[in-house]
Write an enzyme that holds these catalytic residues in place. Sequence first.
Site, PDB file in Angstrom:
ATOM      1  N   GLN A  82     -70.302  42.738 -40.075  1.00  0.00           N
ATOM      2  CA  GLN A  82     -71.352  42.536 -41.083  1.00  0.00           C
ATOM      3  C   GLN A  82     -72.738  42.799 -40.474  1.00  0.00           C
ATOM      4  O   GLN A  82     -73.605  43.397 -41.111  1.00  0.00           O
ATOM      5  CB  GLN A  82     -71.271  41.108 -41.617  1.00  0.00           C
ATOM      6  CG  GLN A  82     -72.387  40.737 -42.576  1.00  0.00           C
ATOM      7  CD  GLN A  82     -72.104  39.427 -43.288  1.00  0.00           C
ATOM      8  OE1 GLN A  82     -71.394  39.403 -44.266  1.00  0.00           O
ATOM      9  NE2 GLN A  82     -72.661  38.344 -42.786  1.00  0.00           N
TER      10      GLN A  82
ATOM     11  N   ARG B 139     -64.844  28.382 -44.649  1.00  0.00           N
ATOM     12  CA  ARG B 139     -63.449  28.439 -45.096  1.00  0.00           C
ATOM     13  C   ARG B 139     -62.560  27.438 -44.366  1.00  0.00           C
ATOM     14  O   ARG B 139     -61.473  27.127 -44.854  1.00  0.00           O
ATOM     15  CB  ARG B 139     -62.885  29.850 -44.895  1.00  0.00           C
ATOM     16  CG  ARG B 139     -63.524  30.880 -45.801  1.00  0.00           C
ATOM     17  CD  ARG B 139     -63.061  32.273 -45.403  1.00  0.00           C
ATOM     18  NE  ARG B 139     -63.847  33.302 -46.070  1.00  0.00           N
ATOM     19  CZ  ARG B 139     -63.569  33.795 -47.259  1.00  0.00           C
ATOM     20  NH1 ARG B 139     -62.529  33.360 -47.912  1.00  0.00           N
ATOM     21  NH2 ARG B 139     -64.334  34.728 -47.790  1.00  0.00           N
TER      22      ARG B 139
ATOM     23  N   ASP C  59     -69.692  37.220 -37.714  1.00  0.00           N
ATOM     24  CA  ASP C  59     -69.421  38.326 -38.645  1.00  0.00           C
ATOM     25  C   ASP C  59     -69.930  39.619 -38.005  1.00  0.00           C
ATOM     26  O   ASP C  59     -70.940  40.195 -38.424  1.00  0.00           O
ATOM     27  CB  ASP C  59     -70.096  38.047 -39.987  1.00  0.00           C
ATOM     28  CG  ASP C  59     -69.514  36.819 -40.651  1.00  0.00           C
ATOM     29  OD1 ASP C  59     -68.501  36.943 -41.331  1.00  0.00           O
ATOM     30  OD2 ASP C  59     -70.041  35.705 -40.436  1.00  0.00           O
TER      31      ASP C  59
ATOM     32  N   HIS D 210     -72.501  24.461 -42.147  1.00  0.00           N
ATOM     33  CA  HIS D 210     -71.943  23.790 -40.965  1.00  0.00           C
ATOM     34  C   HIS D 210     -72.857  24.091 -39.787  1.00  0.00           C
ATOM     35  O   HIS D 210     -73.889  24.759 -39.938  1.00  0.00           O
ATOM     36  CB  HIS D 210     -70.505  24.260 -40.732  1.00  0.00           C
ATOM     37  CG  HIS D 210     -70.344  25.765 -40.747  1.00  0.00           C
ATOM     38  ND1 HIS D 210     -70.877  26.572 -39.774  1.00  0.00           N
ATOM     39  CD2 HIS D 210     -69.762  26.594 -41.643  1.00  0.00           C
ATOM     40  CE1 HIS D 210     -70.600  27.831 -40.040  1.00  0.00           C
ATOM     41  NE2 HIS D 210     -69.938  27.875 -41.188  1.00  0.00           N
TER      42      HIS D 210
ATOM     43  N   GLY E  78     -72.716  26.202 -37.485  1.00  0.00           N
ATOM     44  CA  GLY E  78     -73.002  27.622 -37.257  1.00  0.00           C
ATOM     45  C   GLY E  78     -74.267  28.037 -38.001  1.00  0.00           C
ATOM     46  O   GLY E  78     -75.178  28.655 -37.427  1.00  0.00           O
ATOM     47  N   HIS E  79     -74.340  27.651 -39.269  1.00  0.00           N
ATOM     48  CA  HIS E  79     -75.537  27.969 -40.071  1.00  0.00           C
ATOM     49  C   HIS E  79     -76.767  27.274 -39.462  1.00  0.00           C
ATOM     50  O   HIS E  79     -77.841  27.866 -39.383  1.00  0.00           O
ATOM     51  CB  HIS E  79     -75.368  27.476 -41.509  1.00  0.00           C
ATOM     52  CG  HIS E  79     -74.249  28.116 -42.262  1.00  0.00           C
ATOM     53  ND1 HIS E  79     -73.124  27.437 -42.641  1.00  0.00           N
ATOM     54  CD2 HIS E  79     -74.091  29.387 -42.729  1.00  0.00           C
ATOM     55  CE1 HIS E  79     -72.316  28.240 -43.312  1.00  0.00           C
ATOM     56  NE2 HIS E  79     -72.866  29.426 -43.379  1.00  0.00           N
TER      57      HIS E  79
ATOM     58  N   GLY F 157     -75.196  35.808 -37.893  1.00  0.00           N
ATOM     59  CA  GLY F 157     -74.270  35.285 -36.886  1.00  0.00           C
ATOM     60  C   GLY F 157     -73.339  36.353 -36.338  1.00  0.00           C
ATOM     61  O   GLY F 157     -72.845  37.203 -37.092  1.00  0.00           O
TER      62      GLY F 157
ATOM     63  N   MET G  77     -73.953  31.484 -47.841  1.00  0.00           N
ATOM     64  CA  MET G  77     -73.212  31.229 -49.083  1.00  0.00           C
ATOM     65  C   MET G  77     -72.931  29.735 -49.210  1.00  0.00           C
ATOM     66  O   MET G  77     -72.032  29.331 -49.959  1.00  0.00           O
ATOM     67  CB  MET G  77     -71.918  32.027 -49.111  1.00  0.00           C
ATOM     68  CG  MET G  77     -72.186  33.538 -49.105  1.00  0.00           C
ATOM     69  SD  MET G  77     -70.885  34.513 -49.862  1.00  0.00           S
ATOM     70  CE  MET G  77     -69.541  34.133 -48.801  1.00  0.00           C
TER      71      MET G  77
END
Length: 279
Positions: A153, A187, A150, A34, A36-37, A147, A30
Site C-alpha cells: 500500500q 482485523r 501495509d 490500536h 499501530g495507529h 504503516g 479506517m
Amino acid sequence: MKQISTEKDLSTALASSIKSKKTIGFVPTMGALHRGHISLIETCKKQCDTTIVSIFVNPTQFNDKKDFERYPRTIDNDLALLKKAGVDFVFLPNEKLIYPKPDKRKFNFGKLDQLLEGKHRPGHFNGVAQVVSRLLEMIKPDKLFLGQKDFQQVMVIRELIKQLKSPVKVVVCPTVRDDENLAMSSRNANLSDEEYDEATFIPIWLEEVKKLATRYKVSQIKARIETLIAQREIMKLDYFEICDTETLEPIKEFSETDQAVALIAVFVGKTRLIDNVLM
Ligand code: AMP
C-alpha cells in the site's frame, strides 16, 4: 480535539493552521484503532504542528462486501484513544462527502497493482487510490503517515502521489506488534481465542524465513512455509512471496536484489491477515 464531519468545518479548521504557517500532518485510518495507529500519530505529532486523523471505512477498497460488513467499527473507543493521544482534529466524513457521485476513476499502477494484494484482491488498490486522493485533495497535508505493515500500500500511495504531482511527503512508520509479536491489526479483533493462537505462528514463521535466507534458496523457503501452513487446520495461505523491495516483483535468487522483503497473506478462519519482514 475537534471533530469534523463537513467540508466547511474542515476548511475552517485547517485555515488557521495554514494562516499561521503550521505544518499539517495527516494519518488516514479506517478506525478500530490500536497501538499501530497510535504510533503513526505519535510520529506525526513529533514532526508536524497540527495532527489530523481521519476515520473512514472506505467501501471502494473492499472487493468482498462481506469483508466490508465484518470490518470492526469501534468509534467511541477510537475517539477516546485519539483524545488521549493529543490529536488536534479527527475527520469523520460520511460516504457522500468522500464520493459526492460514484467514483469511476481507474488508476494505472502497472505491475504494482497486479502482484500480491493487487492480484488477490482485485480493485483493492484502485479503491485505496480513490479514497487517498480525495482525502489529500480535501486536507492538503504537508506530510502523510503510513504503516510499513501495509508494505505494498505504501508503494502504491507513493506512486499515486507521483501521478497526482502532489507535494505531500510520505513518512513510513515501523510495524507495531503485540506481546505475542503478532502485527497489530483492526482485523485481529475478529479472531477467536483459538484463531489468535494460530495467528501468532505468522511472526514466528517470518522470523524463521529471515534465518533461512542465509542458507536456503527462495524456492526452498517458499516450500517450507507452504508446508507449515498446510499443516494448520484453520489456516489457508493466500500468498507467500519473497520480493524485491524496489519493484515488489518476486525473486528467484537472493542475489537478484539488494534488499528483499517477505510478504504473507493468510486466512485464519474467515479473517485475512497480512504481514511482512525485511530480509
Ligand atoms: P487501517 O486503519 O488498517 O487502514 O490503517 C491505517 C494506517 O495504519 C495504515 O497506514 C496502516 O499501514 C497503519 N497500520 C496498521 N496497522 C499497523 C501496525 N501494526 N503498525 C504500524 N502501522 C500500522
